[in-house]
Motif scaffolding. Sequence first.
Motif, PDB file in Angstrom:
ATOM      1  N   ALA A 259       0.826  -1.211   0.000  1.00  0.00           N
ATOM      2  CA  ALA A 259       0.000   0.000   0.000  1.00  0.00           C
ATOM      3  C   ALA A 259       0.861   1.262   0.000  1.00  0.00           C
ATOM      4  CB  ALA A 259      -0.906  -0.004   1.238  1.00  0.00           C
ATOM      5  N   HIS A 260       0.219   2.369  -0.380  1.00  0.00           N
ATOM      6  CA  HIS A 260       0.803   3.692  -0.187  1.00  0.00           C
ATOM      7  C   HIS A 260       0.233   4.255   1.113  1.00  0.00           C
ATOM      8  CE1 HIS A 260       2.173   3.487  -4.310  1.00  0.00           C
ATOM      9  NE2 HIS A 260       0.932   3.408  -4.759  1.00  0.00           N
ATOM     10  N   ILE A 261       1.102   4.752   1.982  1.00  0.00           N
ATOM     11  CA  ILE A 261       0.605   5.449   3.173  1.00  0.00           C
ATOM     12  C   ILE A 261       0.276   6.873   2.744  1.00  0.00           C
ATOM     13  CG2 ILE A 261       1.145   6.265   5.492  1.00  0.00           C
ATOM     14  CD1 ILE A 261       2.827   3.771   5.908  1.00  0.00           C
ATOM     15  N   VAL A 262      -1.022   7.158   2.662  1.00  0.00           N
ATOM     16  CA  VAL A 262      -1.506   8.439   2.140  1.00  0.00           C
ATOM     17  C   VAL A 262      -1.497   9.502   3.224  1.00  0.00           C
ATOM     18  CG1 VAL A 262      -3.521   9.600   1.132  1.00  0.00           C
ATOM     19  CG2 VAL A 262      -2.884   7.296   0.373  1.00  0.00           C
ATOM     20  N   GLY A 263      -1.879   9.115   4.444  1.00  0.00           N
ATOM     21  CA  GLY A 263      -1.928  10.126   5.496  1.00  0.00           C
ATOM     22  C   GLY A 263      -2.137   9.544   6.876  1.00  0.00           C
ATOM     23  N   LEU A 264      -1.873  10.376   7.865  1.00  0.00           N
ATOM     24  CA  LEU A 264      -2.105  10.019   9.265  1.00  0.00           C
ATOM     25  C   LEU A 264      -2.589  11.284   9.979  1.00  0.00           C
ATOM     26  CD1 LEU A 264      -1.747   7.561  11.273  1.00  0.00           C
ATOM     27  CD2 LEU A 264       0.370   8.666  11.974  1.00  0.00           C
ATOM     28  N   LEU A 265      -3.804  11.219  10.494  1.00  0.00           N
ATOM     29  CA  LEU A 265      -4.391  12.360  11.200  1.00  0.00           C
ATOM     30  C   LEU A 265      -4.577  11.978  12.657  1.00  0.00           C
ATOM     31  CD1 LEU A 265      -5.545  12.291   8.114  1.00  0.00           C
ATOM     32  CD2 LEU A 265      -7.020  14.117   8.907  1.00  0.00           C
ATOM     33  N   ALA A 293       2.530   6.905  -5.052  1.00  0.00           N
ATOM     34  CA  ALA A 293       2.444   7.473  -3.702  1.00  0.00           C
ATOM     35  C   ALA A 293       2.374   8.993  -3.807  1.00  0.00           C
ATOM     36  CB  ALA A 293       3.669   7.071  -2.886  1.00  0.00           C
ATOM     37  N   PRO A 294       1.635   9.644  -2.898  1.00  0.00           N
ATOM     38  CA  PRO A 294       1.652  11.110  -2.904  1.00  0.00           C
ATOM     39  C   PRO A 294       3.064  11.622  -2.639  1.00  0.00           C
ATOM     40  CG  PRO A 294       0.576  10.260  -0.916  1.00  0.00           C
ATOM     41  CD  PRO A 294       0.817   9.093  -1.808  1.00  0.00           C
ATOM     42  N   LYS A 295       3.398  12.781  -3.223  1.00  0.00           N
ATOM     43  CA  LYS A 295       4.744  13.338  -3.024  1.00  0.00           C
ATOM     44  C   LYS A 295       5.011  13.556  -1.538  1.00  0.00           C
ATOM     45  CE  LYS A 295       4.709  15.902  -7.395  1.00  0.00           C
ATOM     46  NZ  LYS A 295       3.237  16.002  -7.576  1.00  0.00           N
ATOM     47  N   GLN A 296       3.958  13.957  -0.840  1.00  0.00           N
ATOM     48  CA  GLN A 296       4.073  14.193   0.596  1.00  0.00           C
ATOM     49  C   GLN A 296       2.819  13.652   1.273  1.00  0.00           C
ATOM     50  OE1 GLN A 296       5.156  18.187   1.495  1.00  0.00           O
ATOM     51  NE2 GLN A 296       5.049  17.917   3.702  1.00  0.00           N
ATOM     52  N   ALA A 297       2.988  12.799   2.252  1.00  0.00           N
ATOM     53  CA  ALA A 297       1.825  12.241   2.959  1.00  0.00           C
ATOM     54  C   ALA A 297       1.119  13.348   3.754  1.00  0.00           C
ATOM     55  CB  ALA A 297       2.265  11.126   3.893  1.00  0.00           C
TER      56      ALA A 297
END
Length: 331
Positions: A259-265, A293-297
């Motif tokens: 997977a791509h880690i897209v974000g963590l909130l 993957a996004p350039k920046q999560a």
Amino acid sequence: MEQQNVEKVYQALDQMAESLESHENIAYLDALGAAMEYIIDRETELTEKPIVKQQLDKHAAIFDKQGYKKEEVRKGIQLAILKGMKGATQQQHMLTPDTVAMLIGYLTNKLVGKNDNFRLFDPAVGTGNLLTAVLNQVEKDVQAYGSDVDPTLIQLAVMSANMQERQIEFFHQDSLRPFLLEPVDLVVSDLPVGYYPDDVQAAQYDLKAEEGHSYSHHLFIEQSLHYTKEGGYLLFVVPNFLFESDQARSLHAFLQQQAHIVGLLQFPDSMFKSESQAKSVLILQKKGTLTTAPKQALLVQLPSFKNPNAMSNVLKQINDWFDNELTGLKN
């Protein structure tokens, strides 16, 4: 007006459940499920007593006279479930807070983008509160699915969905066993945290523990990825210690592969009784031939939900990130 309607829904359900609980000597949550069933069908196998039937008819009548909004019904049911869960010793008898459910719904809308329809799955659906809260925020054609092993919780989820007039297909099974389910576009789940007792079944997973019991929350992530389409997204409510545990290294390696880690909130600590209970929302995308993957999560420390100005600023940052980094689901 909306809050008054929520109270009316709650009071009617509560009175019906209390009547069944006291006269038939059953647990409040079981009585609540039966009360909702009675509102829908005007039938219950739990009682033949005229005094109880009279009480049920009296309170069920309010649902005939006034059409409540889906969210009013959901919130009224949620209040009754919270009452039934007070003092509950079982860890799985927990409800996803509304603030968390609202954020998951908001992120769902962002990830779905302009798609008119999509398939949604919650493998740890519990009472259905998170799943129906998300559905009530998404004005789309959604095929929704939920699974839970707990008979009381799945019964409440079915009745709650029926009362909100939501079409959801439910699986009453161990969610870490195989499903008869085609892969979905999006998974949302408040992951059960702890050890999975079935070591034989856990052995089927890449994220099985090398020794002793495996972490159920790790296995749920792997299982969810298995039932997600390539390029599909996953929104998990996870403990903050997810990447710090003794099995975190294998989880991290697995996610990098799958997977791509897209974000963590990360939610504010003030929402939780202790630091060990603090949680975050983890956003993943299942890798596929066309995914990058996004350039920046998206890494966000959320402010207190009681601070509207700070929250507004953070939501603007999140909106900007989605506009620049992510185009949403591609069907």
